[in-house]
Design a protein around this motif. Sequence first.
Motif, short mmCIF file in Angstrom:
data_model
loop_
_atom_site.label_atom_id
_atom_site.label_comp_id
_atom_site.label_asym_id
_atom_site.label_seq_id
_atom_site.Cartn_x
_atom_site.Cartn_y
_atom_site.Cartn_z
N GLY A 181 0.82 -1.21 0.00
CA GLY A 181 0.00 0.00 0.00
C GLY A 181 0.85 1.26 0.00
O GLY A 181 0.56 2.21 -0.73
N LEU A 182 1.90 1.26 0.80
CA LEU A 182 2.81 2.41 0.81
C LEU A 182 3.51 2.57 -0.53
O LEU A 182 3.71 3.69 -1.01
CB LEU A 182 3.84 2.25 1.93
N LEU A 183 3.88 1.46 -1.14
CA LEU A 183 4.53 1.50 -2.45
C LEU A 183 3.57 2.01 -3.52
O LEU A 183 3.97 2.76 -4.42
CB LEU A 183 5.04 0.10 -2.80
N LEU A 184 2.30 1.65 -3.42
CA LEU A 184 1.30 2.15 -4.36
C LEU A 184 1.13 3.66 -4.22
O LEU A 184 1.10 4.39 -5.22
CB LEU A 184 -0.04 1.44 -4.13
N VAL A 185 1.06 4.15 -3.00
CA VAL A 185 0.95 5.59 -2.77
C VAL A 185 2.19 6.31 -3.30
O VAL A 185 2.09 7.35 -3.96
CB VAL A 185 0.74 5.88 -1.27
N PHE A 186 3.37 5.75 -3.04
CA PHE A 186 4.60 6.35 -3.55
C PHE A 186 4.59 6.42 -5.07
O PHE A 186 4.94 7.45 -5.66
CB PHE A 186 5.82 5.54 -3.07
N GLY A 187 4.19 5.35 -5.72
CA GLY A 187 4.17 5.32 -7.18
C GLY A 187 3.20 6.33 -7.76
O GLY A 187 3.50 7.03 -8.73
N ILE A 188 2.02 6.43 -7.16
CA ILE A 188 1.02 7.38 -7.67
C ILE A 188 1.47 8.82 -7.44
O ILE A 188 1.34 9.67 -8.33
CB ILE A 188 -0.35 7.09 -7.04
N LEU A 189 2.03 9.11 -6.26
CA LEU A 189 2.52 10.47 -6.01
C LEU A 189 3.68 10.84 -6.93
O LEU A 189 3.79 11.98 -7.39
CB LEU A 189 2.92 10.62 -4.55
N THR A 190 4.54 9.89 -7.22
CA THR A 190 5.65 10.14 -8.15
C THR A 190 5.12 10.37 -9.55
O THR A 190 5.62 11.24 -10.28
CB THR A 190 6.65 8.98 -8.12
N LEU A 191 4.09 9.63 -9.93
CA LEU A 191 3.48 9.83 -11.24
C LEU A 191 2.83 11.21 -11.34
O LEU A 191 2.95 11.90 -12.36
CB LEU A 191 2.44 8.73 -11.50
N ILE A 192 2.18 11.65 -10.28
CA ILE A 192 1.59 12.99 -10.25
C ILE A 192 2.68 14.05 -10.36
O ILE A 192 2.55 15.03 -11.10
CB ILE A 192 0.74 13.18 -8.98
N ARG A 193 3.78 13.87 -9.63
CA ARG A 193 4.87 14.85 -9.68
C ARG A 193 5.50 14.89 -11.07
O ARG A 193 5.89 15.95 -11.56
CB ARG A 193 5.92 14.49 -8.61
#
Length: 146
Positions: free
Chosen positions: A53-65
């Motif tokens: 779950g933390l990795l999913l949040v990291f990936g999505i936030l990095t994609l947004i950035r």
Amino acid sequence: MPALGDPPNYSTPRTLGLALVSVLGSLAHFTLGALDYEHVSRYLGLAVMLLAGLLLVFGILTLIRYAEAITSMNDPYARTPMYDTPHEGLTYRVGVGLNGLAAASALAWAVGGELPLWHLAAALVNVYAAFLAWQTRPVGEKGEGA
């Protein structure tokens, strides 16, 4: 810090790759966690799914950035700084840390689970994502020699 005129760190294909591979790795851990949950320790299973779950949040936030950096490169009135942001240093550290932990947990799960080859494949995805995270570190970061 990149030279003026160089593309910002977040707008590189490596950052896009890091985001997508991190999301892929997290989905692999969720799926394998659901399929192989009963064959390993309950706490290891819950920890791996929390880590996914933390990795999913990291990936999505990095994609947004990444998307923000791409659009702000064409914005004549950019509203955010594009160089030397605090996120640049944190992105690669968190990326290496989360993907390294996920790879280690996948190896542990491969030993005790019923789907060892799938867990090893997920670990390889995480190792590649950790490599991409290491490659996205800002220029001039300690240990780079600059």
